[in-house]
Design a protein around this motif. Structure first.
Motif, PDB file in Angstrom:
ATOM      1  N   GLU A  16       0.828  -1.205   0.000  1.00 51.56           N
ATOM      2  CA  GLU A  16       0.000   0.000   0.000  1.00 51.56           C
ATOM      3  C   GLU A  16       0.864   1.257   0.000  1.00 51.56           C
ATOM      4  OE1 GLU A  16      -3.092   0.172   2.865  1.00 51.56           O
ATOM      5  OE2 GLU A  16      -4.151  -1.599   2.080  1.00 51.56           O
ATOM      6  N   ASP A  17       1.997   1.212   0.669  1.00 51.46           N
ATOM      7  CA  ASP A  17       2.893   2.370   0.687  1.00 51.46           C
ATOM      8  C   ASP A  17       3.368   2.696  -0.727  1.00 51.46           C
ATOM      9  OD1 ASP A  17       4.655   4.393   1.837  1.00 51.46           O
ATOM     10  OD2 ASP A  17       6.275   3.009   1.380  1.00 51.46           O
ATOM     11  N   LEU A  19       1.969   1.759  -3.603  1.00 51.42           N
ATOM     12  CA  LEU A  19       0.828   2.160  -4.426  1.00 51.42           C
ATOM     13  C   LEU A  19       0.385   3.584  -4.107  1.00 51.42           C
ATOM     14  CD1 LEU A  19      -1.292  -1.136  -4.443  1.00 51.42           C
ATOM     15  CD2 LEU A  19       0.159  -0.219  -6.270  1.00 51.42           C
ATOM     16  N   ASP A  20       0.496   3.976  -2.855  1.00 51.33           N
ATOM     17  CA  ASP A  20       0.149   5.354  -2.487  1.00 51.33           C
ATOM     18  C   ASP A  20       1.134   6.350  -3.103  1.00 51.33           C
ATOM     19  OD1 ASP A  20      -1.999   4.444  -1.048  1.00 51.33           O
ATOM     20  OD2 ASP A  20      -1.051   4.623   0.918  1.00 51.33           O
ATOM     21  N   TYR A  22       2.603   5.970  -5.944  1.00 47.26           N
ATOM     22  CA  TYR A  22       2.235   6.047  -7.357  1.00 47.26           C
ATOM     23  C   TYR A  22       0.979   6.893  -7.590  1.00 47.26           C
ATOM     24  CZ  TYR A  22       5.480   2.163  -8.264  1.00 47.26           C
ATOM     25  OH  TYR A  22       6.595   1.360  -8.388  1.00 47.26           O
ATOM     26  N   SER A  23       0.036   6.820  -6.673  1.00 48.20           N
ATOM     27  CA  SER A  23      -1.255   7.477  -6.884  1.00 48.20           C
ATOM     28  C   SER A  23      -1.241   8.957  -6.523  1.00 48.20           C
ATOM     29  CB  SER A  23      -2.345   6.773  -6.077  1.00 48.20           C
ATOM     30  OG  SER A  23      -2.104   6.897  -4.680  1.00 48.20           O
ATOM     31  N   GLN A  24      -0.221   9.396  -5.815  1.00 45.02           N
ATOM     32  CA  GLN A  24      -0.151  10.803  -5.426  1.00 45.02           C
ATOM     33  C   GLN A  24       0.076  11.692  -6.650  1.00 45.02           C
ATOM     34  OE1 GLN A  24       3.139  10.743  -2.726  1.00 45.02           O
ATOM     35  NE2 GLN A  24       1.977   9.780  -1.061  1.00 45.02           N
ATOM     36  N   HIS A 148      11.099   3.824  -0.167  1.00 42.68           N
ATOM     37  CA  HIS A 148       9.819   3.110  -0.119  1.00 42.68           C
ATOM     38  C   HIS A 148      10.074   1.713  -0.680  1.00 42.68           C
ATOM     39  CE1 HIS A 148       7.323   6.712   0.738  1.00 42.68           C
ATOM     40  NE2 HIS A 148       8.294   7.330   0.092  1.00 42.68           N
ATOM     41  N   THR A 205      -4.180   0.529  -8.007  1.00 48.08           N
ATOM     42  CA  THR A 205      -4.204   1.409  -6.840  1.00 48.08           C
ATOM     43  C   THR A 205      -4.418   0.613  -5.554  1.00 48.08           C
ATOM     44  OG1 THR A 205      -6.603   1.732  -6.977  1.00 48.08           O
ATOM     45  CG2 THR A 205      -5.198   3.248  -8.252  1.00 48.08           C
ATOM     46  N   THR A 206      -4.289   1.291  -4.429  1.00 44.21           N
ATOM     47  CA  THR A 206      -4.550   0.643  -3.147  1.00 44.21           C
ATOM     48  C   THR A 206      -5.980   0.130  -3.082  1.00 44.21           C
ATOM     49  OG1 THR A 206      -2.898   1.962  -1.959  1.00 44.21           O
ATOM     50  CG2 THR A 206      -4.675   1.017  -0.648  1.00 44.21           C
ATOM     51  N   GLU A 207      -6.918   0.921  -3.581  1.00 42.55           N
ATOM     52  CA  GLU A 207      -8.311   0.508  -3.567  1.00 42.55           C
ATOM     53  C   GLU A 207      -8.517  -0.759  -4.393  1.00 42.55           C
ATOM     54  OE1 GLU A 207      -7.213   3.585  -4.095  1.00 42.55           O
ATOM     55  OE2 GLU A 207      -7.825   4.350  -2.114  1.00 42.55           O
TER      56      GLU A 207
END
Length: 232
Positions: A16-17, A19-20, A22-24, A148, A205-207
């Motif tokens: 999740e770290d 993926l977060d 990447y999504s920022q 990360h 994504t995390t979701e």
């Protein structure tokens, strides 16, 4: 594509770290890089290949001779579609530290923060900087680079893996007998790909991970609940 093994809290946390990251959205003063390194075997021809004729490929003898191994280090900027690579003889803490020092000084000297996605290979540590670089250089890198880590068996989460797949398919799918020639081929590939600013289209994504791996999350929650009950 995936090989996640036994699910653990550490695996989910690291996944999740990454993926977060990447999504920022892109941030001013922050660079996002993915890094990986890979050994490449050097292979040379026993017999000189026969040049190709019209509408035909050149002919190579099936025998080859091993010429050792070299190492390719690659960092990929997910915001600009630029990649930066070096070829070294070995794969050590010193090679990693000097690559990161070169990367920051050459390409991002004025950048206050670099978020670096990488695997947790033993050489990929802040300690490598202090063991192989001047103390002040090591300190600066430690404050500039924010690590990360991908989880164990989570190399599929590293965009640099996609770049290595492209490098292997587009450049290294041939017999290369010397480190010098491999470096020349890899640098030419890098320049061509950078000129086109080729970007990785990442949509996971995390979701989506929580939905895709919901059974894994549930298994971990179940184990946690069982441990809590056993404590009472």
């Amino acid at each position: 594509m995936w090989c996640i093994g036994t699910i653990t809290g550490d695996y989910l946390a690291n996944m999740e770290d990454v993926l977060d990251v990447y999504s920022q959205p892109a941030e001013a003063g922050v660079v996002r890089l993915c890094f990986d390194e890979r050994p490449c075997q050097l292979l040379d021809h026993v017999l000189t290949p026969i040049p190709p004729k019209p509408n035909a490929t050149r002919k190579e003898h099936q025998e080859y001779v091993r010429k050792g191994v070299c190492n390719v280090l690659l960092a990929y900027n997910l915001d600009t579609g630029q990649r930066h690579l070096q070829v070294t003889t070995t794969k050590t803490k010193a090679d990693y530290a000097h690559f990161m020092d070169w990367l920051v000084q050459t390409h991002y000297p004025e950048t206050p923060k670099i978020k670096l996605v990488q695997d947790n290979y033993s050489t990929h540590s802040y300690g490598a900087f202090y063991e192989n670089l001047p103390v002040e250089t090591a300190r600066k890198l430690r404050h500039t680079l924010e690590f990360h880590y991908t989880p164990k068996h989570g190399s599929w989460l590293n965009m640099a893996e996609i770049e290595f797949a492209a490098l292997s398919r587009q450049c290294l799918d041939q017999r290369i007998g010397t480190q010098e020639r491999l470096e020349a081929e890899a640098v030419a590939w890098e320049a061509k790909r950078n000129a086109a600013a080729v970007k990785v289209n990442w949509s996971f994504t995390t979701e989506k991970a929580r939905d895709k791996l919901k059974n894994r999350y549930a298994e971990l929650t179940k184990v946690t609940d069982e441990i809590k009950l056993s404590d009472h």
